[in-house]
Structures are given as C-alpha cells and as structure tokens.
Design a protein around this motif. Structure first.
Motif, PDB file in Angstrom:
ATOM      1  N   LYS A 128      56.116   7.454  81.809  1.00 31.70           N
ATOM      2  CA  LYS A 128      56.093   7.507  80.344  1.00 31.70           C
ATOM      3  C   LYS A 128      55.993   6.106  79.732  1.00 31.70           C
ATOM      4  O   LYS A 128      55.348   5.900  78.705  1.00 31.70           O
ATOM      5  CB  LYS A 128      57.359   8.217  79.847  1.00 31.70           C
ATOM      6  CG  LYS A 128      57.570   8.181  78.342  1.00 31.70           C
ATOM      7  CD  LYS A 128      56.491   8.964  77.601  1.00 31.70           C
ATOM      8  CE  LYS A 128      56.793   9.003  76.104  1.00 31.70           C
ATOM      9  NZ  LYS A 128      55.711   9.639  75.358  1.00 31.70           N
ATOM     10  N   ILE A 129      56.637   5.137  80.393  1.00 29.81           N
ATOM     11  CA  ILE A 129      56.652   3.770  79.860  1.00 29.81           C
ATOM     12  C   ILE A 129      55.251   3.154  79.942  1.00 29.81           C
ATOM     13  O   ILE A 129      54.573   3.257  80.958  1.00 29.81           O
ATOM     14  CB  ILE A 129      57.643   2.894  80.659  1.00 29.81           C
ATOM     15  CG1 ILE A 129      59.072   3.390  80.438  1.00 29.81           C
ATOM     16  CG2 ILE A 129      57.530   1.426  80.250  1.00 29.81           C
ATOM     17  CD1 ILE A 129      60.085   2.732  81.363  1.00 29.81           C
ATOM     18  N   LYS A 130      54.805   2.520  78.875  1.00 32.96           N
ATOM     19  CA  LYS A 130      53.509   1.832  78.869  1.00 32.96           C
ATOM     20  C   LYS A 130      53.697   0.429  79.445  1.00 32.96           C
ATOM     21  O   LYS A 130      53.977  -0.531  78.737  1.00 32.96           O
ATOM     22  CB  LYS A 130      52.938   1.775  77.456  1.00 32.96           C
ATOM     23  CG  LYS A 130      52.554   3.149  76.915  1.00 32.96           C
ATOM     24  CD  LYS A 130      51.935   3.048  75.533  1.00 32.96           C
ATOM     25  CE  LYS A 130      51.523   4.432  75.030  1.00 32.96           C
ATOM     26  NZ  LYS A 130      50.944   4.373  73.667  1.00 32.96           N
ATOM     27  N   LEU A 131      53.541   0.340  80.756  1.00 32.78           N
ATOM     28  CA  LEU A 131      53.829  -0.915  81.447  1.00 32.78           C
ATOM     29  C   LEU A 131      52.898  -2.044  81.042  1.00 32.78           C
ATOM     30  O   LEU A 131      53.246  -3.215  81.177  1.00 32.78           O
ATOM     31  CB  LEU A 131      53.755  -0.694  82.955  1.00 32.78           C
ATOM     32  CG  LEU A 131      54.886   0.156  83.559  1.00 32.78           C
ATOM     33  CD1 LEU A 131      54.581   0.460  85.006  1.00 32.78           C
ATOM     34  CD2 LEU A 131      56.218  -0.538  83.436  1.00 32.78           C
ATOM     35  N   SER A 132      51.705  -1.702  80.535  1.00 29.94           N
ATOM     36  CA  SER A 132      50.747  -2.751  80.179  1.00 29.94           C
ATOM     37  C   SER A 132      51.304  -3.693  79.120  1.00 29.94           C
ATOM     38  O   SER A 132      50.894  -4.850  79.030  1.00 29.94           O
ATOM     39  CB  SER A 132      49.448  -2.118  79.678  1.00 29.94           C
ATOM     40  OG  SER A 132      49.689  -1.278  78.560  1.00 29.94           O
ATOM     41  N   LYS A 133      52.258  -3.209  78.330  1.00 34.46           N
ATOM     42  CA  LYS A 133      52.871  -4.056  77.301  1.00 34.46           C
ATOM     43  C   LYS A 133      53.692  -5.189  77.906  1.00 34.46           C
ATOM     44  O   LYS A 133      53.984  -6.179  77.255  1.00 34.46           O
ATOM     45  CB  LYS A 133      53.770  -3.215  76.390  1.00 34.46           C
ATOM     46  CG  LYS A 133      53.005  -2.233  75.523  1.00 34.46           C
ATOM     47  CD  LYS A 133      53.881  -1.173  74.878  1.00 34.46           C
ATOM     48  CE  LYS A 133      55.215  -1.649  74.422  1.00 34.46           C
ATOM     49  NZ  LYS A 133      55.996  -0.586  73.762  1.00 34.46           N
ATOM     50  N   TYR A 134      54.079  -5.047  79.167  1.00 34.31           N
ATOM     51  CA  TYR A 134      54.988  -6.004  79.782  1.00 34.31           C
ATOM     52  C   TYR A 134      54.312  -6.831  80.872  1.00 34.31           C
ATOM     53  O   TYR A 134      54.964  -7.506  81.648  1.00 34.31           O
ATOM     54  CB  TYR A 134      56.193  -5.263  80.391  1.00 34.31           C
ATOM     55  CG  TYR A 134      56.845  -4.323  79.418  1.00 34.31           C
ATOM     56  CD1 TYR A 134      57.757  -4.777  78.476  1.00 34.31           C
ATOM     57  CD2 TYR A 134      56.521  -2.967  79.420  1.00 34.31           C
ATOM     58  CE1 TYR A 134      58.345  -3.910  77.569  1.00 34.31           C
ATOM     59  CE2 TYR A 134      57.098  -2.094  78.518  1.00 34.31           C
ATOM     60  CZ  TYR A 134      58.011  -2.565  77.593  1.00 34.31           C
ATOM     61  OH  TYR A 134      58.591  -1.700  76.679  1.00 34.31           O
ATOM     62  N   SER A 135      52.977  -6.781  80.928  1.00 31.40           N
ATOM     63  CA  SER A 135      52.274  -7.455  82.022  1.00 31.40           C
ATOM     64  C   SER A 135      52.147  -8.946  81.769  1.00 31.40           C
ATOM     65  O   SER A 135      52.175  -9.422  80.638  1.00 31.40           O
ATOM     66  CB  SER A 135      50.889  -6.839  82.205  1.00 31.40           C
ATOM     67  OG  SER A 135      50.067  -7.139  81.096  1.00 31.40           O
ATOM     68  N   GLN A 136      51.983  -9.682  82.882  1.00 28.83           N
ATOM     69  CA  GLN A 136      51.708 -11.111  82.810  1.00 28.83           C
ATOM     70  C   GLN A 136      50.249 -11.320  82.403  1.00 28.83           C
ATOM     71  O   GLN A 136      49.402 -10.451  82.589  1.00 28.83           O
ATOM     72  CB  GLN A 136      51.958 -11.753  84.174  1.00 28.83           C
ATOM     73  CG  GLN A 136      53.353 -11.536  84.719  1.00 28.83           C
ATOM     74  CD  GLN A 136      54.404 -12.260  83.905  1.00 28.83           C
ATOM     75  OE1 GLN A 136      54.211 -13.417  83.547  1.00 28.83           O
ATOM     76  NE2 GLN A 136      55.500 -11.583  83.609  1.00 28.83           N
ATOM     77  N   LEU A 396      54.480  17.929  77.875  1.00 28.93           N
ATOM     78  CA  LEU A 396      55.904  17.904  78.197  1.00 28.93           C
ATOM     79  C   LEU A 396      56.431  16.469  78.233  1.00 28.93           C
ATOM     80  O   LEU A 396      57.541  16.183  77.765  1.00 28.93           O
ATOM     81  CB  LEU A 396      56.148  18.579  79.552  1.00 28.93           C
ATOM     82  CG  LEU A 396      56.029  20.105  79.576  1.00 28.93           C
ATOM     83  CD1 LEU A 396      56.067  20.615  81.004  1.00 28.93           C
ATOM     84  CD2 LEU A 396      57.150  20.749  78.742  1.00 28.93           C
ATOM     85  N   MET A 397      55.634  15.550  78.800  1.00 24.39           N
ATOM     86  CA  MET A 397      56.051  14.150  78.833  1.00 24.39           C
ATOM     87  C   MET A 397      56.247  13.594  77.433  1.00 24.39           C
ATOM     88  O   MET A 397      57.173  12.826  77.174  1.00 24.39           O
ATOM     89  CB  MET A 397      55.017  13.322  79.593  1.00 24.39           C
ATOM     90  CG  MET A 397      54.954  13.586  81.090  1.00 24.39           C
ATOM     91  SD  MET A 397      56.401  13.032  81.990  1.00 24.39           S
ATOM     92  CE  MET A 397      56.235  11.258  81.861  1.00 24.39           C
ATOM     93  N   GLN A 398      55.366  14.016  76.514  1.00 22.75           N
ATOM     94  CA  GLN A 398      55.492  13.557  75.129  1.00 22.75           C
ATOM     95  C   GLN A 398      56.744  14.107  74.461  1.00 22.75           C
ATOM     96  O   GLN A 398      57.391  13.431  73.669  1.00 22.75           O
ATOM     97  CB  GLN A 398      54.250  13.973  74.327  1.00 22.75           C
ATOM     98  CG  GLN A 398      52.985  13.234  74.693  1.00 22.75           C
ATOM     99  CD  GLN A 398      53.024  11.779  74.269  1.00 22.75           C
ATOM    100  OE1 GLN A 398      53.712  11.413  73.339  1.00 22.75           O
ATOM    101  NE2 GLN A 398      52.276  10.941  74.974  1.00 22.75           N
TER     102      GLN A 398
END
Length: 402
Positions: A128-136, A396-398
């Motif tokens: 669910k977490i948008k990991l791209s926001k936390y990328s290097q 469901l994830m939403q």
C-alpha cells in the motif's frame, strides 16, 4: 472500510516502531556458511522483479544451489520480508532462506517484524505504501534500510483487526494465484492444440470425412490490398499481440501515424495486415485480422490482404496465422542477416508466394475454427475473471488501509 467491532482509530507510526530493516553486511546471523544445503536457496527467479532491472536478471545465474556451499551466505531466519532495493516488497517467508553475497550486497534488504504474527499484515502494508516517495536520487528508485525505517504510516491498534485484514486479502490473493494458474494452463493447452492441429497430429473430423491437406500458395487464397485511404477513415491502426489491429490512440494513448493518412492502406473488417517487425513473441512478425472496427488505416510498411472465402474459410485463416506453422515459409524467404533493426526483409512477391499446408475441405476448416474459437473464448473469460479479482483486491487495499 472497517470490520464490525473495531472502531478505535489507527495510530500513526514509523516503521521502525514495528520492525527492523537490514541490508548488506547488516543482515542478521551473517556467517561463513559451511552446512547450508538444508537452507532453501533464494534465487532472483523466485522473485517478481521488474524485467527492466537488468542487473537483477543477470544475477539469476550468478549462483546455483549446487555451489551455495562454496559461497559465504547470510541466511535469514523465518519471518522476514525480502525486498529488492529498487523498491518493491517481493516476498515474505516463514522459513530460513539463503542469499548469495552478490544479491545481498547489491540488490537486497530485509524487514523483520518485531511481532512474528504481523508478518503478513506488514507485507500487505508495504504494498500500500508508495515507496517511490522515499527513494534516493538516481536512475532507478533506490532504498536504504534507514529510508524504510523512517517511513510514517498508520497502523491498526488491534491485533485482531490486523488478522482479519490479512485473512480477507489472503483469500483474494489465493484466488488470484489459482486463477493465474488456470490461465497459464489454458495457454499451454492452446499452444499444444495449435501444434497438434496444424501438424495434422489431431484431426477434428471423423476418419470417413478426412481429406488430404495440400500445399497452397498464399496467393491461392489471398489477394493483396493496396487501396489507399484517401480520407475514408481517421482510425490509425497498429498491431498489438493481445488486441490485434487496434487504434493507436487506444494502444499508445497518442497517434504515432503521419498527420496525413491519405496515402495509408485502407483496411476493412475481416481483412489482414502483416507487420514484419519481430519481437520475442513474434520472431517472424505477426499477421492479424481487423475485427474491432469496420475500417482503419495502416502504414504502407504493412503487407495487407483479403481472403477468398470460396477457397478458405476466413475464420480458419485467422487461427492459422495465430499459430507458428507459417513461420517456416517466412523463414525460407528471409535472406541470412535480413533482420535490420527488428524489421524482416520479406519481399512482397515472396510473401504471397509462401507455401502453406492446409485442409482442402471447408467443413474441416470450419470445425477447426470453431474449436479454436471456443478455447480462445474460455481463455478470455478466465482473463476477465482475473481482471475482476485484481480490481477487487485493489479496491480492498484502498478501503482497508488508511
């Protein structure tokens, strides 16, 4: 969406509150492995990694089960979520696994929940977490253990609520997995049936009705189309492996054809176009029939033709060109080294003079076309079922996660 009986608010946390992340030499239980044969060996092929990540694909053959004893490995114990450093949660395991130093140091990290029973919930949470926001910053998304641990998110206070969320998502995931197996088996069956029919190992008419198949030139049952569009249609067509001849605007979300399509060939419903561009799925190009529209325009780079239905049933011809049996005849007229930037050097005259071994009896042609259409219909229904399940899971994830 909340389950009945749970109304307490979710709490805001850092992921460091619920687990530990490690990568490279920071993996737990790193040691010089000697007795590792009993540890399941984790290969890149076991992970659903993006195809464009070449270093990971190459790593697939970096080490094998037979050589794992010779390498320094750092095993996880059970209850770990395995990551690709490019960002996606790719596996969660309740068993001990072994990774090669190459994978660990270059591509992998792990997240170990503080409470073992939360493994599956956190696995779903990561999706669910948008990991791209936390990328290097870099050419590809990249993550360090500290990046993962610092992520803020919301977490259910109740362990029972976390279990219920896992239960419903696991049910849907299992159903998606089974549906995917059904589709893959149908595709294998379809390939096998195509091979058996067009190699004449399988005949779909009774022995008494069977007639010999004979060699036809393409020109015996097909006529080249060179009619110009001249503004008749504004639908620019392209060939898609999944959809056949389709409007470029639907497939690419833009038009890649020339602004002026008056010089393009005009194709009508039921007629064919041959795209000489090669791909992994179509090593000798692809031939598709126009089915989605009444008419459309194609580039003059395509070879277009119509079928003489007094000789060959049109539906049968469609399925024949969905098989690989016609590749042999194209291969015979392709000069060695003729592939230039993925475009086969197939001369027009040579194409229409290619030979094909086909049934002479239109009844047998119809029976074959009907049978293959039924298989395709079953495959399409199964694919729609998978799409519905995927939509259900996304919904469901939403609704289940904040």
């Amino acid at each position: 969406m909340r389950f009945p009986g749970f109304d307490e608010p979710w709490k805001a946390i850092h992921l460091s509150d619920v687990g530990e992340a490690s990568s490279g030499f920071g993996f737990p239980d790193a040691y010089q492995g000697e007795e590792t044969s009993e540890i399941p060996f984790y290969k890149v092929s076991d992970m659903n990694l993006p195809k464009n990540i070449k270093v990971m694909q190459q790593a697939n053959n970096y080490v094998s089960q037979s050589t794992v004893k010779k390498l320094r490995v750092r095993p996880f114990f059970e209850d770990a979520i395995v990551f690709a450093k490019v960002g996606a949660a790719i596996s969660h395991e309740r068993k001990r696994i072994a990774l090669s130093p190459f994978l660990i140091d270059n591509n992998m990290m792990a997240f170990t929940p503080k409470q073992k029973e939360d493994l599956e919930f956190i696995y779903h949470l990561f999706q669910k977490i948008k990991l791209s926001k936390y990328s290097q910053v870099g050419a590809l998304p990249s993550y360090n253990a500290s990046d993962i641990l610092d992520i803020r998110t919301f977490y259910p206070t109740s362990g029972n609520e976390r279990k219920k969320i896992v239960t419903i998502l696991s049910l849907v995931d299992n159903r998606i997995e089974k549906q995917s197996e059904i589709i893959n088996n149908l595709k294998k069956y379809k390939r096998g049936v195509f091979e058996a029919i067009f190699s004449r190992k399988l005949r779909l008419v009774s022995k008494e009705e069977q007639r010999d198949w004979k060699i036809f030139k393409l020109s015996d049952f097909a006529s080249r189309i060179i009619r110009k569009n001249n503004g008749t249609t504004d639908i620019p067509l392209t060939i898609s492996a999944q959809y056949g001849l389709i409007d470029q605007r639907d497939f690419f979300s833009k038009v890649v054809a020339s602004a002026d399509m008056s010089g393009y060939y005009l194709l009508r419903k039921g007629e064919y176009a041959y795209n000489r561009s090669t791909s992994n799925d179509y090593p000798f190009g692809s031939i598709k029939r126009l089915e989605l529209y009444d008419k459309g325009a194609v580039s003059t780079l395509y070879l277009c033709f119509s079928v003489n239905e007094n000789v060959m049933v049109n539906d049968f011809v469609k399925w024949y060109f969905e098989s690989s049996q016609w590749y042999r005849s194209i291969n015979e007229i392709c000069a060695e080294g003729a592939r230039n930037h993925g475009l086969l050097n197939v001369p027009t005259d040579g194409f229409f003079n290619t030979t094909h071994i086909l049934p002479t009896d239109t009844k047998e042609q119809t029976v074959i076309a009907t049978f293959l259409s039924l298989i395709q219909e079953k495959l399409e229904i199964s694919q729609k079922g998978l799409n519905k399940l995927t939509e259900l899971r996304n919904g469901l994830m939403q609704q289940l996660f904040i």
